[in-house]
Design an enzyme around this catalytic site. Structure first.
Site, PDB file in Angstrom:
ATOM      1  N   LYS A 143       0.944  -1.095   0.125  1.00  0.00           N
ATOM      2  CA  LYS A 143      -0.372  -0.197  -0.116  1.00  0.00           C
ATOM      3  C   LYS A 143       0.960   1.066   0.057  1.00  0.00           C
ATOM      4  CE  LYS A 143      -2.040   0.821   3.845  1.00  0.00           C
ATOM      5  NZ  LYS A 143      -3.493   0.128   4.465  1.00  0.00           N
ATOM      6  N   GLU A 179      18.450  -2.425  25.862  1.00  0.00           N
ATOM      7  CA  GLU A 179      16.343  -1.869  25.973  1.00  0.00           C
ATOM      8  C   GLU A 179      16.191  -2.460  27.706  1.00  0.00           C
ATOM      9  OE1 GLU A 179      16.266  -0.443  21.692  1.00  0.00           O
ATOM     10  OE2 GLU A 179      15.330  -2.266  22.449  1.00  0.00           O
ATOM     11  N   HIS A 219       4.293   3.141  23.441  1.00  0.00           N
ATOM     12  CA  HIS A 219       5.620   3.580  23.622  1.00  0.00           C
ATOM     13  C   HIS A 219       5.978   4.923  24.374  1.00  0.00           C
ATOM     14  CE1 HIS A 219       9.572   4.624  23.762  1.00  0.00           C
ATOM     15  NE2 HIS A 219       9.995   3.460  22.051  1.00  0.00           N
TER      16      HIS A 219
END
Length: 528
Positions: free
Chosen positions: A36, A114, A238
Site C-alpha cells: 500500500k 533496552e 511506547h
C-alpha cells in the site's frame, strides 16, 4: 472488467516479514509483493532500536527467553519464544550477508541494552536499524528475477472459495482483490498460496508512532474471511514519543533511557520513576507508559520531560546521531535540554492466530509479523523482539510453503470484482469525520488505562459507525481512504471486544475494574 494476475505466491506487505518470505520463496517460485503506498512506507523503516539476539559472552538463550516471558506477563507461548530466540543469531547472519551494516566493536557486533533485557543484546545500525534493514531487503528483492514488486495497491478483501466462479464454502484463500491507487481500478491477484505481512493497527489511536497506513488491513481481511484473531486488547504504548504539534509520530528510542536518560515532571522538576518502580526508567514499557500517563493526568500536563543532558555531549551525539539532528531542526538540543515526550500507541501485540509454520486457520493463507499473534509477545512485547519475529516467521512460512508445494493446487476461475451497482462518492468528508472520531474515542476510552464503562461507550459508538460505514461501502466505489476506514473500524471493534472479555489486568491491558491478575494466563481468542 478488472485486471487479473497470477503468480505462484502472493505476499501482502513489503516490510521485514513480507520481504524475508519473498526472498526465501523466490529461490524456487515466482512471487508477487503488493504494498500500500510506497514500498518502504511500512513500520520496518522507522524501527530505531534494533534486533534482539544472544551474542554477548555472558548471555544465554535461556536469559532471552526468560526476559521475553517476564515482559509478556506469562501470556506468551513458551514453544514460540524458544523457536524465535534460538533462530535470532541466524537471522542476524543472513542480514549481514545481505549487506546490513551493523555497528561493530573490533570483530564483534556492538550490542546495546533496552528496557526489560537482562543483558546487552540489541544488534543495531546506529539509531536507525529498521531503515538499513528495509533498504537491504528491498534492494535484494528488486534485484531478484522471480520477485515482482507492486507499490500503490490497497488490498480490499481476500479472495476465498466464496469468490470462485463455482461457489465453494471451503474457506480456501486464492489471493486478494486490490485497488490500484493510480488508476482507481480494482485488480484480481491470484496465487496458490498467500502470505499476509501487512503490519499492525496502530492508527486506530489518536497518538501513534505507526505509519499512516497501519490501519489493521490484514487483521480485518483475515477476520472477514474466517480466521481467528487473538489478544487484540494487548496494544503497546511506547512511553516516549516526541510531543510536537507539527511533527507527528517521532519516536525517542528506548535506548535514550537505556543509556541514562531520566523522566522528569516539568511542574515539580523531580524525577518521578522512583515513585512507581524500582527498575526506574528501565522498567518494561507498560509500567513506564502508565507512570507517565498518571503524572500527566495528576498534574494536568501535556507532556513530561526526558532528560539525558547530564551525560557528556559527545556521548549523546555519538549514540543518537539521527535523533539529535532531528531535534536540533526543531529547536531542541538534547545535549543541553530535556525532550518533551508523551506515550503513544506503538505496537499491536495481538492479531491473526498462527502456528510455528506461519499457518493461519484458512487453507492457503500464511501470516507473519505485526499482523499476527504467534505467541511470542504475550501481554507486552519486549523491546527489539518485533523485527526478530518478522525474520523468523517470514522464513518459517516460506519454508513450509516450499515443503508442501505439491499440496497447493492451481487456483480455479475467480469472479472479477463487481462494481456495477456503485457510484463515485460525493461525500469524502464523511470518511474524514469518522476516521477522526474513531481515533479520538479509542484514545480516550481504550487507551493506557481502561474501565468497563469506557469500553462499553466505545463499543456503542463502533456499532453506530459500522451501520454508517457499511451503508457507505455498499453504495460507493472503493478508495484507499474508504478501505482503510472499514478496516480501522473492524480492528477497533476487535480491540474493544477483546478488552471487554478480559476480566483482569495483565501486561498492557490495565483496567481499574479488574486490577488483579488471574493465577492462570489465558489468551483472548475471538472466533468469526
Amino acid at each position: 472488467m478488472s485486471q487479473q494476475s497470477q503468480h505462484d505466491i502472493l505476499i501482502i506487505g513489503s516490510g521485514a516479514a513480507g520481504l524475508t518470505a519473498a526472498l526465501a520463496l523466490a529461490e524456487e517460485r515466482t512471487v508477487l509483493v503488493l504494498a500500500k503506498g510506497r514500498l518502504d512506507s511500512g513500520s520496518t523503516a522507522s524501527a530505531q532500536g534494533g534486533i534482539a539476539a544472544v551474542f554477548d559472552a555472558g548471555d544465554t538463550f535461556e536469559n532471552h527467553i526468560r526476559d521475553t516471558m517476564v515482559a509478556g506477563a506469562g501470556l506468551n507461548r513458551l514453544e514460540t519464544v524458544e523457536f524465535v530466540v534460538e533462530r535470532a543469531p541466524h537471522a542476524i547472519d543472513r542480514l549481514s550477508a545481505l549487506g546490513v551494516p551493523f555497528n561493530t566493536e573490533g570483530h564483534d557486533l556492538h550490542l546495546t541494552r533496552e528496557g526489560g533485557h537482562s543483558h546487552r543484546r540489541i544488534v543495531h545500525v546506529n539509531d536507525a536499524t529498521g531503515l538499513a534493514v528495509q533498504q537491504a531487503l528491498l534492494k535484494a528483492a528488486a534485484d531478484h528475477p522471480n520477485i515482482t514488486l507492486l507499490a500503490g495497491r490497497s488490498c480490499i478483501d481476500l479472495i476465498t472459495g466464496r469468490h470462485e466462479e463455482r461457489y465453494s464454502g471451503s474457506g480456501r484463500v486464492w489471493g486478494v482483490y486490490a485497488l490500484n491507487e493510480a488508476t482507481g481500478r480494482v485488480e484480481t491477484h491470484v496465487a496458490r498460496a498467500t502470505v499476509l505481512a501487512s503490519g499492525g493497527a496502530g492508527r486506530c489511536y489518536l497518538f501513534s508512532t505507526a505509519p499512516r497506513g497501519a490501519t489493521g488491513d490484514g487483521i480485518a481481511m483475515a477476520w472477514r474471511a474466517g480466521a481467528r484473531v487473538s489478544n487484540m486488547e494487548m496494544m503497546q504504548f511506547h512511553p516516549t514519543c516526541l510531543y510536537n504539534l507539527e511533527v507527528k509520530n517521532f519516536l525517542i528510542t528506548e535506548a535514550v533511557r537505556g543509556e541514562g536518560g531520566r523522566l522528569i515532571n516539568p511542574t515539580t522538576g523531580k524525577r518521578f520513576m522512583p515513585y512507581y518502580d524500582e527498575r526506574l526508567e528501565l522498567a518494561p514499557r507498560d509500567v513506564v507508559a502508565r507512570a507517565i500517563d498518571a503524572e500527566i493526568k495528576r498534574y494536568g500536563l501535556d507532556y513530561v520531560h526526558l532528560d539525558i543532558s547530564h551525560m557528556p555531549e559527545d556521548f549523546v551525539r555519538e549514540h543518537f546521531p539521527n535523533i539529535h539532528e532531528k531535534l536540533l531542526g526543531l529547536g531542541i538540543d538534547m545535549t543541553k535540554e530535556p525532550i518533551p515526550v508523551v506515550p503513544a500507541q506503538h505496537y499491536t501485540c495481538g492479531g491473526v492466530v498462527i502456528d510455528l509454520r506461519g499457518r493461519t486457520d484458512l487453507p492457503g493463507l500464511y501470516a507473519a509479523g505485526e499482523c499476527t499473534e504467534s505467541g511470542l509477545h504475550g501481554a507486552n512485547r519486549l523491546a527489539s523482539n518485533s523485527l526478530l519475529e518478522c525474520f523468523v516467521f517470514g522464513e518459517a512460512a516460506a519454508t513450509d510453503i516450499l515443503a508442501r508445494w505439491d499440496e497447493f493446487e492451481q487456483p480455479p476461475p475467480i469472479r472479477p470484482w463487481d462494481e456495477s451497482r456503485v457510484t463515485d462518492s460525493d461525500e469524502e468528508v464523511v470518511i474524514k469525520q469518522n476516521w477522526t472520531e474513531i481515533r479520538r474515542f479509542m484514545w480516550n476510552y481504550v487507551g493506557i488505562v481502561r474501565t468497563t464503562k469506557r469500553l462499553e461507550r466505545a463499543q456503542h459508538r463502533i456499532k453506530l459507525l459500522q451501520d454508517e460505514v457499511g451503508d457507505y461501502y455498499g453504495h460507493f466505489r472503493v478508495t484507499t481512504d474508504l478501505i482503510e476506514l472499514r478496516n480501522l473500524l473492524q480492528s477497533a471493534e476487535l480491540i474493544v471486544r477483546s478488552a471487554l472479555k478480559r476480566h483482569e489486568s495483565r501486561g498492557l491491558h490495565y483496567t481499574l475494574d479488574y486490577p488483579q491478575t488471574d493465577p492462570e494466563a489465558r489468551d483472548t481468542v475471538l472466533v468469526p
